[in-house]
Design an enzyme around this catalytic site. Structure first.
Site, PDB file in Angstrom:
ATOM      1  N   GLY A  13       6.467  42.296  12.548  1.00 34.28           N
ATOM      2  CA  GLY A  13       7.230  41.047  12.708  1.00 34.28           C
ATOM      3  C   GLY A  13       7.667  40.717  14.117  1.00 34.28           C
ATOM      4  N   SER A  14       6.986  41.273  15.135  1.00 35.71           N
ATOM      5  CA  SER A  14       7.415  40.936  16.500  1.00 35.71           C
ATOM      6  C   SER A  14       7.061  39.488  16.854  1.00 35.71           C
ATOM      7  CB  SER A  14       6.823  41.916  17.519  1.00 35.71           C
ATOM      8  OG  SER A  14       5.437  41.769  17.615  1.00 35.71           O
ATOM      9  N   ASN A  15       5.940  38.986  16.359  1.00 34.19           N
ATOM     10  CA  ASN A  15       5.633  37.566  16.594  1.00 34.19           C
ATOM     11  C   ASN A  15       6.629  36.671  15.857  1.00 34.19           C
ATOM     12  OD1 ASN A  15       3.125  36.968  18.291  1.00 34.19           O
ATOM     13  ND2 ASN A  15       2.443  38.682  17.012  1.00 34.19           N
ATOM     14  N   MET A  92      -2.235  40.011   7.535  1.00 35.53           N
ATOM     15  CA  MET A  92      -3.493  40.754   7.576  1.00 35.53           C
ATOM     16  C   MET A  92      -4.324  40.561   6.311  1.00 35.53           C
ATOM     17  SD  MET A  92      -3.115  41.894  10.568  1.00 35.53           S
ATOM     18  CE  MET A  92      -4.371  43.127  10.819  1.00 35.53           C
ATOM     19  N   ASN A 109      -2.910  30.635  13.636  1.00 35.69           N
ATOM     20  CA  ASN A 109      -2.953  32.098  13.655  1.00 35.69           C
ATOM     21  C   ASN A 109      -2.921  32.587  15.098  1.00 35.69           C
ATOM     22  OD1 ASN A 109      -3.367  34.779  12.635  1.00 35.69           O
ATOM     23  ND2 ASN A 109      -5.526  34.635  13.228  1.00 35.69           N
ATOM     24  N   HIS A 111      -4.330  35.725  17.392  1.00 36.04           N
ATOM     25  CA  HIS A 111      -5.325  36.796  17.311  1.00 36.04           C
ATOM     26  C   HIS A 111      -5.343  37.574  18.625  1.00 36.04           C
ATOM     27  CE1 HIS A 111      -8.869  38.890  15.898  1.00 36.04           C
ATOM     28  NE2 HIS A 111      -9.413  38.698  17.084  1.00 36.04           N
ATOM     29  N   SER A 138      -5.168  34.800  21.641  1.00 33.48           N
ATOM     30  CA  SER A 138      -5.491  33.399  21.364  1.00 33.48           C
ATOM     31  C   SER A 138      -4.648  32.915  20.190  1.00 33.48           C
ATOM     32  CB  SER A 138      -6.962  33.244  20.946  1.00 33.48           C
ATOM     33  OG  SER A 138      -7.837  33.868  21.856  1.00 33.48           O
ATOM     34  N   THR A 143      -9.534  27.940  10.332  1.00 33.28           N
ATOM     35  CA  THR A 143     -10.582  27.293   9.542  1.00 33.28           C
ATOM     36  C   THR A 143     -11.174  28.346   8.609  1.00 33.28           C
ATOM     37  OG1 THR A 143     -12.181  27.760  11.280  1.00 33.28           O
ATOM     38  CG2 THR A 143     -11.129  25.588  11.334  1.00 33.28           C
ATOM     39  N   GLU A 145     -13.887  29.985   8.525  1.00 31.28           N
ATOM     40  CA  GLU A 145     -14.547  31.138   9.123  1.00 31.28           C
ATOM     41  C   GLU A 145     -13.518  31.998   9.857  1.00 31.28           C
ATOM     42  OE1 GLU A 145     -18.118  32.062  12.259  1.00 31.28           O
ATOM     43  OE2 GLU A 145     -17.846  30.001  11.579  1.00 31.28           O
ATOM     44  N   LEU A 146     -13.560  33.304   9.654  1.00 32.11           N
ATOM     45  CA  LEU A 146     -12.546  34.224  10.190  1.00 32.11           C
ATOM     46  C   LEU A 146     -12.459  34.154  11.716  1.00 32.11           C
ATOM     47  CD1 LEU A 146     -10.562  36.602   9.466  1.00 32.11           C
ATOM     48  CD2 LEU A 146     -12.480  38.120  10.015  1.00 32.11           C
ATOM     49  N   ASP A 147     -11.247  33.904  12.218  1.00 34.31           N
ATOM     50  CA  ASP A 147     -10.958  33.906  13.664  1.00 34.31           C
ATOM     51  C   ASP A 147     -11.886  32.987  14.467  1.00 34.31           C
ATOM     52  OD1 ASP A 147      -8.961  35.826  13.195  1.00 34.31           O
ATOM     53  OD2 ASP A 147     -10.374  37.476  13.401  1.00 34.31           O
ATOM     54  N   GLU A 176       0.948  37.510  23.321  1.00 33.11           N
ATOM     55  CA  GLU A 176       1.078  36.802  22.039  1.00 33.11           C
ATOM     56  C   GLU A 176       2.456  36.170  21.914  1.00 33.11           C
ATOM     57  OE1 GLU A 176      -0.090  39.047  18.513  1.00 33.11           O
ATOM     58  OE2 GLU A 176      -1.382  40.291  19.739  1.00 33.11           O
TER      59      GLU A 176
HETATM   60  C1  GRF Z   1      -0.445  41.188  16.317  1.00 36.16           C
HETATM   61  O1  GRF Z   1      -1.124  41.864  17.344  1.00 36.16           O
HETATM   62  C2  GRF Z   1      -1.322  40.139  15.724  1.00 36.16           C
HETATM   63  O2  GRF Z   1      -2.112  39.468  16.653  1.00 36.16           O
HETATM   64  C3  GRF Z   1      -2.190  40.973  14.825  1.00 36.16           C
HETATM   65  O3  GRF Z   1      -1.296  41.882  14.246  1.00 36.16           O
HETATM   66  C4  GRF Z   1      -0.217  42.106  15.124  1.00 36.16           C
HETATM   67  C5  GRF Z   1       1.038  41.769  14.392  1.00 36.16           C
HETATM   68  O4  GRF Z   1       2.196  42.128  15.084  1.00 36.16           O
HETATM   69  N1  GRF Z   1      -2.947  40.173  13.912  1.00 36.16           N
HETATM   70  P1  GRF Z   1       3.628  41.668  14.595  1.00 36.16           P
HETATM   71  O5  GRF Z   1       3.744  41.934  13.102  1.00 36.16           O
HETATM   72  O6  GRF Z   1       3.783  40.216  14.905  1.00 36.16           O
HETATM   73  O7  GRF Z   1       4.565  42.529  15.385  1.00 36.16           O
END
Ligand code: GRF
Length: 221
Positions: A13-15, A92, A109, A111, A138, A143, A145-147, A176
């Protein structure tokens, strides 16, 4: 009117944290995170959401026999919060075309690579194996298709001789955290939209990309 943002998570959950901070500070203007939904009940991101007073829910993929059934249940849960934007933040699970279609133009998303390089998993290991000079992150429209959806913003990170997966992952994660709030701010303000399978800009994308990449270049040794 305040935009309603639903965030999908699976783990740390850091994002999520960086997006919440950006909503609080106004970097993402007029936006409220109305729900955080995880496919894993143990996700730390759920605790972070609860601590922030945001509804934190689980739709456990293990309770569903097929991807279609899981996505339908997830969609139902998301739509109860009537979101304007749905952000995948370390979510994920691969999503079905029907799910993606339902949120066309409002599903983002993050990535951990400079797409189209290294889609899928283990991006840092792939970057080190290939010996690239630059890696990064990024944010893109999702869409079927994955990533592979149109990129909104990227940040480049120099690969250093001493890097291992962990050190590289840490610097990419930092990128990110910078670019995801920026992409969301642009989407909320209408600077970027999605149409005809492309990101459409009110201002030229080159400008946007420079803004994103410059801080990363400056901080590189
Ligand atoms: C991030 O690197 C994201 O790009 C990837 O999984 C990680 C998730 O990190 N898909 P967090 O849960 O946001 O800390």
């Amino acid at each position: 009117m305040t935009k309603r943002l639903v965030i999908l998570v699976s783990g740390r959950g850091s994002n999520l944290q960086s997006i919440l901070a950006a909503c609080r500070s106004g970097q993402i203007p007029d936006t409220q995170v109305v729900a955080v939904i995880s496919n894993r009940p143990s996700a730390r991101a759920l605790e972070l959401a609860m601590a922030a007073g945001i509804p934190a829910l689980t739709v456990d993929h293990r309770d569903y026999g097929t991807r279609t059934d899981f996505d339908a249940a997830l969609q139902k849960q998301i739509d109860e919060y009537a979101p304007d934007i749905v952000a995948l933040a370390g979510f994920m699970r691969q999503l079905t075309p029907a799910f993606v279609q339902h949120y066309e133009g409002k599903l983002l998303n993050v990535h951990p690579s400079l797409l189209p390089a290294f889609p899928g998993l283990h991006t840092h290991a792939q970057a080190l194996r290939q010996g690239v000079c630059w890696h990064g992150a990024s944010v893109h429209f999702v869409t079927a298709e994955l990533d592979a959806g149109p990129v909104i913003i990227q940040a480049a990170v120099a690969v250093l001789p001493a890097d291992d997966e962990r050190s590289l992952a840490m610097r990419v994660l930092d990128a990110e955290h910078r670019i995801y709030p920026q992409a969301l701010a642009w989407l909320v303000s209408g600077r970027v939209t999605y149409a005809a399978g492309r990101a459409q800009w009110r201002e030229p994308p080159q400008t946007a990309m420079r803004e994103a990449i410059a801080p990363s270049l400056e901080s590189s040794p």
